[in-house]
Design a protein around this motif. Structure first.
Motif, PDB file in Angstrom:
ATOM      1  N   TYR A  45     -61.354  11.594 -39.128  1.00 39.45           N
ATOM      2  CA  TYR A  45     -60.782  10.790 -40.216  1.00 39.45           C
ATOM      3  C   TYR A  45     -61.782   9.798 -40.795  1.00 39.45           C
ATOM      4  O   TYR A  45     -61.799   9.542 -41.987  1.00 39.45           O
ATOM      5  N   LEU A  69     -55.342   5.683 -38.289  1.00 36.57           N
ATOM      6  CA  LEU A  69     -55.623   7.046 -38.741  1.00 36.57           C
ATOM      7  C   LEU A  69     -56.003   7.053 -40.219  1.00 36.57           C
ATOM      8  O   LEU A  69     -56.105   8.113 -40.831  1.00 36.57           O
ATOM      9  N   GLN A 115     -58.841  12.449 -30.117  1.00 37.28           N
ATOM     10  CA  GLN A 115     -59.323  11.115 -30.442  1.00 37.28           C
ATOM     11  C   GLN A 115     -58.209  10.117 -30.778  1.00 37.28           C
ATOM     12  O   GLN A 115     -58.381   8.917 -30.603  1.00 37.28           O
ATOM     13  N   GLU A 116     -57.051  10.595 -31.249  1.00 39.59           N
ATOM     14  CA  GLU A 116     -55.995   9.668 -31.662  1.00 39.59           C
ATOM     15  C   GLU A 116     -55.299   9.024 -30.465  1.00 39.59           C
ATOM     16  O   GLU A 116     -54.750   7.927 -30.584  1.00 39.59           O
ATOM     17  N   LEU A 166     -49.628  14.970 -37.110  1.00 39.96           N
ATOM     18  CA  LEU A 166     -50.998  15.119 -37.564  1.00 39.96           C
ATOM     19  C   LEU A 166     -51.019  15.625 -39.002  1.00 39.96           C
ATOM     20  O   LEU A 166     -50.261  16.516 -39.372  1.00 39.96           O
TER      21      LEU A 166
END
Lengths: 518, 314, 296
Positions: free
Chosen positions: A247, A303, A371-372, A487
């Motif tokens: 992102y 995000l 990664q989130e 997502l």
């Protein structure tokens, strides 16, 4: 000596010059001539179950459909409904019998016509080698007759069409076989020419494609597992389009030189509550947790807007998803009240509430490969501290062992696909029922079990949707799971190319629509 | 001589046995397995039966010692097994990654020597003068940069800003090797040039240098004929150590530059719990270690007759 | 001529001392900052403020903010504390265990000696990455596992130095004298061998701090060291890696942090080495081998 140094510097400069001088322009020229599209993908590797383009290999086998090699009998519409693709239509003869008529104008890239016999061979091979397909489809017998295929299932399979549209359902020519490299022959706009697993796939245009004219002569799919390298490759022009960019690099492409196509997928970041943990067993604590997590803030800030705050397991682009269910919103004030009423108060003034001398502490288990998830954990840690809940984070690659140990955690945050086939049943059978393999928190609800019994036998899509809403609401009312976000799957490609569109099911990437802009 | 070499090579066997056993044990203790890792990557929950079946196929359901026994037995027949992830045979895959690693090793060693030897000598000759300080300062800074930081900066400037080098190492060639090699060479050169400087200074202070100069032999001749040769031992030691660690693959640099070498293979294998691949990597490292040590010791014997073989404990 | 030479030599020696003092001072300054890191933080390093996320460096936030809106300078200071503390712990662990093993092996010889030295071989030949991964998983990650993993592959270096020193000293006359005078083995080791071998070991140890700092950061960068909630420079960099182009301060700040710390420790190591052994002889082959030089 000084001269010596100068010579050295010169020599080094020359060496660099030689290195940089070779090739470059020639490559670009060749590209112009042949109309090649280079696509970079972070998931095209054995680690993501995509070692090759054989749909019958491995658990996922998405590459065949993603890169336009194979197509399925039915496909998902933009709202995840079913529509015919290689099939012309279908008919349900009885609970166990499906009669599927095939299109008459489709041929494999091997030249063979796609007829009932070919479909039968393909499906028979599939259920022979593919454990998941066998379990999903539960096919008893297949009979072929001209352009019709009759499938008999062992038990009523309301979602058969959805499962047939899973990437493993790609129609491939079994007579042409599958090469040692894992190349299968499909009916799609492109055919695979060469493949090096985990590195590169070369595709060529299917001249006789049944559904329009593919836009490029050649497509190269490059497996680039590292998101940052992918970013730089797209910037430097070494690739023309990319899937799986981090992102943080999106701002680099938010200009007229690039196009971003994104949409919500059913990959959800959600939290399992451990019903064997005494703290979590308390309904008030679960409720406060649900109210104390700032989903919007997580999506918008962390995000960068590349996600959608979630209510239930399914995203808003499916009929039974999004706002079809109600859950707690972000309400720190309300969360404090809930805890206060349940007897949790901060009596010693350290900012953390306690009851009967026990501090309100939550062990948050999660893992770093998405990664989130660490971001979510850190954001939640700060937000929950604000309402008087202490969170200790354990972010480890070893979560798969720990999550099965009910003594090791209180809440577990994971990222899983909730409706890979567009059908709602999958999520409940894998995560929420007594026998579910991913029911990590040992959640049990009588009502849910009952509803599931009905769902398993319902063929009517609308009724399935209604049941799905009731079932979601049941788990949300118990606060058994907290769904944080969905997502947003995006593909970014250079201006000058059109037809690369993100699809909610995440299966369709390269299609006949992909073409250069003239 | 031959007996010495054979003896050293025989020592490899117990080391290999212990090491493979240890790594086998450690990776099993580390929890998770290939089946679970794949599920995590794709994000699709597997049913318990499918998982059990997948484990059975890989032999992961058997007790640990049996698994090791089976692996060892196969190894003795020259079979290193197949990868749990890609399903391909481990040995050919491993071999296919070697050329990239060898190339990167060669280029970065060459670069290091090209950078560090002249600068080290220069610094020694100009001891305590401005040139010396400047070179040492640069060496210092180079030695204090974490290599992933250097790698990221190089990538950013050379590939994105100046567009001099490709970002992805599309093919294994000199051009794509340039940046990763340079990254590695920066840190190594910094270390080497210090050592070269020290070694040369050491020689310069010796009496024969003054004697030779007194006899009118040009300094450049003394430098190339005697001093450089004498500092070779230092260089060889350093080189052997670097070659050893470079041949094992440089996980960080390889993964940043997507260099398709052994180091990246190892990181991927470890992350995915691909046991057979990890075992292959562990064995490779042990073999390199023993061989490099052996070659280094042998080379001492050639370079400096005063060092007798067998004196050094390997 | 000779007088001038001697004077020059003396001046040189003084200068060396000056440098040592200067670098010691720098090191102490660094340690001071690190120990009292919390006091120096302008903000609470864990205080999130999403409305101020990813702000470039400014007067209010000299190093900018990260994506949680936390002050980068405070994070870097705390991260430095984690990194330096774990590097120092690591060096202490390997120095103590390595020296102990080496001295005992050298002194006793025999089966014990060869057993321990073979074990050292195994450790040296074992890829640090595999150990790091396994231990990280065993201990559920965190900086502790990275420290243990690096310790497992680094101690043999010290064992070898200590052992070779002990072997040399063992045959020295004064040891024989001590033995004749009735000293026990323990007394000889503690009273004679240890003090006399400490020099080169200490130099190696000080020189190692910087290298170990980088190794630890490298493991964290690969995701094998400190895990996200802990502020550590290596994982701050890997977490911000994808922002190198868009929000460079998130990566460059911690990078500079590591860099400064490593430079200071390297300078100190150099100065200590020069003072104890003017010609840097400790770095010649056979004395010590810095195997894990380049990369983990």
């Amino acid at each position: 000596m000084k001269r010596c140094a100068k010579v050295l510097v010169l020599a080094f400069g020359l060496w660099l010059g030689v290195l940089t001088g070779c090739n470059g322009p020639e490559k670009a020229a060749a590209k112009e001539e042949k109309k090649t599209f280079v696509f970079g993908d972070t998931t095209f590797n054995p680690e993501n179950e995509e070692p090759d383009v054989n749909p019958h290999n491995t658990y996922a086998g998405w590459a065949c459909i993603r890169y336009g090699i194979g197509e399925t009998l039915f496909r998902y519409s933009d709202s995840m409904g079913m529509e015919p693709w290689l099939a012309a239509g279908y008919e349900i003869a009885d609970e166990l019998t499906w009669i599927i008529t095939l299109r008459d104008d489709v041929a494999f890239t091997s030249g063979r016509k796609m007829d009932g016999e070919a479909v039968k061979e393909c499906l028979e091979h599939l259920i022979e080698v593919h454990d998941r397909a066998r379990g999903d489809l539960m096919i008893d017998t297949i009979t072929a007759d001209g352009q019709t295929v009759t499938i008999k299932t062992q038990a009523p399979k309301p979602a058969l069409l959805n499962y047939l549209s899973d990437p493993y359902g790609c129609m491939i020519d079994m007579q042409a076989g599958i090469t040692a490299d894992g190349i299968a022959v499909g009916t799609g706009p492109y055919r695979a020419v060469s493949l090096v697993s985990g590195e590169e796939l070369k595709l060529e245009k299917n001249e006789n494609y049944w559904n329009g004219e593919p836009g490029f002569e050649e497509i190269i799919v490059r497996a680039i597992s590292d998101g940052d390298t992918l970013t730089m490759a797209l910037q430097s022009g070494e690739i023309d389009g990319a899937y799986g960019l981090p992102y943080a690099s999106y701002p680099l492409f938010q200009n007229e030189d690039y196009t971003i196509s994104g949409c919500a997928t059913s990959r959800a970041f959600f939290i399992h509550m451990n019903f064997e943990s005494p703290v979590i067993q308390e309904a008030a604590v679960r409720k406060a947790l649900a109210m104390g997590i700032d989903k919007e803030g997580f999506v918008n800030t962390l995000l960068d807007g590349n996600g959608y705050a979630a209510a239930g397991p399914y995203p808003a682009n499916v009929p039974f998803g999004g706002d079809a269910v109600k859950t707690e919103g972000y309400d720190p004030e309300g969360a404090r009240r809930v805890l206060e009423n349940a007897g949790w108060a901060d009596s010693d003034g350290d900012g953390i509430r306690e009851k009967n001398g026990k501090k309100l502490e939550i062990r948050w288990l999660t893992y770093p490969s998405r990664q989130e998830l660490p971001l979510l954990a850190e954001a939640a840690q700060a937000a929950l501290k604000d309402i008087g809940i202490a969170v200790s984070i354990q972010c480890t690659a070893d979560h798969n062992r720990l999550r099965r140990d009910p003594g090791a955690w209180d809440v577990y945050a994971s990222a899983m696909v909730t409706a890979p086939t567009g059908d709602p049943e999958y999520f409940f059978t894998t995560h929420c029922l007594d026998g579910s393999s991913a029911n990590n928190g040992r959640y049990h609800s009588d009502r849910l079990e009952e509803l599931e019994k009905e769902l398993a036998e319902t063929f009517d899509t609308a009724r399935r949707g209604e049941l799905a809403v009731l079932m979601q609401q049941a788990i949300l009312d118990d606060n058994a799971f907290i769904f944080c976000s969905h997502l947003k799957m995006s593909m970014i490609f250079r201006a000058g190319v059109t037809g690369l569109t993100a699809h909610p099911c995440d299966f369709y990437e390269i299609t006949a629509d992909l073409a250069p802009v003239d | 001589m031959r007996r010495y070499v054979i003896k050293r090579l025989l020592q490899l066997i117990p080391i290999l046995l212990v090491i493979t056993f240890l790594s086998f044990a450690m990776m099993r203790l580390a929890g998770s397995d290939a089946v679970l890792q794949k599920m995590e990557n794709t994000g699709m929950a597997l049913s318990a039966e499918v998982m059990e079946k997948a484990r059975m196929e890989l032999g992961l359901d058997k007790p640990f010692l049996t698994q090791y026994g089976v692996w060892l037995g196969k190894l003795l027949h020259g079979d290193m097994g197949t990868s749990y992830i890609s399903g391909r045979e481990v040995f050919p895959v491993f071999l296919s990654k070697l050329p990239a690693t060898l190339l990167l090793t060669a280029v970065s060693i060459a670069l290091t020597v090209v950078i560090s030897v002249p600068l080290g000598v220069l610094a020694a000759v100009k001891q305590n003068r401005f040139t010396d300080y400047l070179i040492r300062l640069c060496g210092f800074l180079g030695n204090s940069m974490p290599n992933f930081f250097t790698a990221l900066l190089f990538m950013y400037f050379f590939s994105i800003r100046l567009k001099l080098f490709p970002v992805i190492a599309v093919d294994v060639g000199i051009k794509s090797a340039a940046l990763p090699a340079l990254t590695l060479a920066v840190a190594m050169s910094a270390k080497y040039l210090r050592q070269v400087r020290i070694a040369v200074l050491d020689e310069l202070s010796k009496d024969y240098v003054a004697g030779a100069q007194a006899r009118g032999i040009p300094f450049s001749v003394i430098l190339t004929k005697s001093i450089l040769r004498a500092s070779l031992v230092t260089m060889i030691t350093l080189l052997s150590l670097s070659v050893g660690s470079l041949l094992g693959g440089t996980a960080i640099v390889e993964s940043i530059f997507l260099w398709d070498g052994v180091g990246r293979l190892a990181v991927d294998a470890i992350n995915m719990r691909d046991y057979p691949m990890i075992q292959a990597y562990v064995m490779w490292m042990a073999i390199i270690y023993v061989c490099v040590n052996l070659v280094t010791d042998l080379s001492y014997g050639f370079l400096d007759p005063r060092i007798r073989l067998g004196d050094r404990e390997g | 001529m000779e007088v001038a030479g001697a004077r020059k030599k003396k001046a040189w020696k003084d200068r060396r001392k000056c440098r040592l003092v200067l670098f010691l001072f720098l090191t102490f300054a660094l340690l001071f900052v690190v120990i009292f890191a919390e006091r120096f933080c302008p903000y609470d390093p864990n205080l999130q403020d999403m409305s101020r996320s990813l702000q470039p460096p400014s007067l209010a936030h000299p190093a900018g903010t990260d994506r949680f809106g936390r002050d980068m300078l405070s994070r870097i200071l705390i991260g430095l504390k984690t990194s330096v503390a774990s590097a120092l712990t690591l060096v202490v662990i390997i120095t103590v265990t390595g020296t102990a093993a080496g001295v005992i092996c050298g002194f006793c010889g025999g089966i014990l000696d060869s057993a321990v030295m073979r074990m050292a071989d195994v450790c040296l030949a074992f890829p640090g990455l595999v150990i790091a991964m396994a231990i990280a998983a065993l201990l559920n990650g965190g900086i502790t596992s990275a420290v243990i993993a690096l310790a497992a592959v680094s101690w043999p270096k010290y064992a070898r130095i200590a052992r070779s020193r002990t072997l040399t000293l063992k045959s020295a006359d004064f040891i024989a004298a001590a033995r004749l005078a009735g000293s026990s083995s323990a007394q000889i080791i503690l009273g004679h061998i240890l003090p006399n071998s400490l020099g080169p070991i200490l130099v190696t140890a000080v020189l190692d701090i910087g290298a170990m700092l980088m190794e630890l950061a490298g493991l964290s960068f690969l995701g094998l060291g400190a895990q996200p909630p802990t502020a550590e420079l290596g994982n701050m960099m890997s977490g911000g890696r994808s922002m190198l182009q868009t929000y460079p301060w998130v990566v460059i700040g911690p990078g500079i942090g590591i860099f400064i710390a490593v430079v200071i420790f390297n300078l100190l190591g150099d100065a200590v080495g020069e003072c104890l052994d003017p010609r840097g002889r400790q770095e010649k082959p056979g004395n010590y081998i810095n195997r894990k030089g380049e990369n983990p």
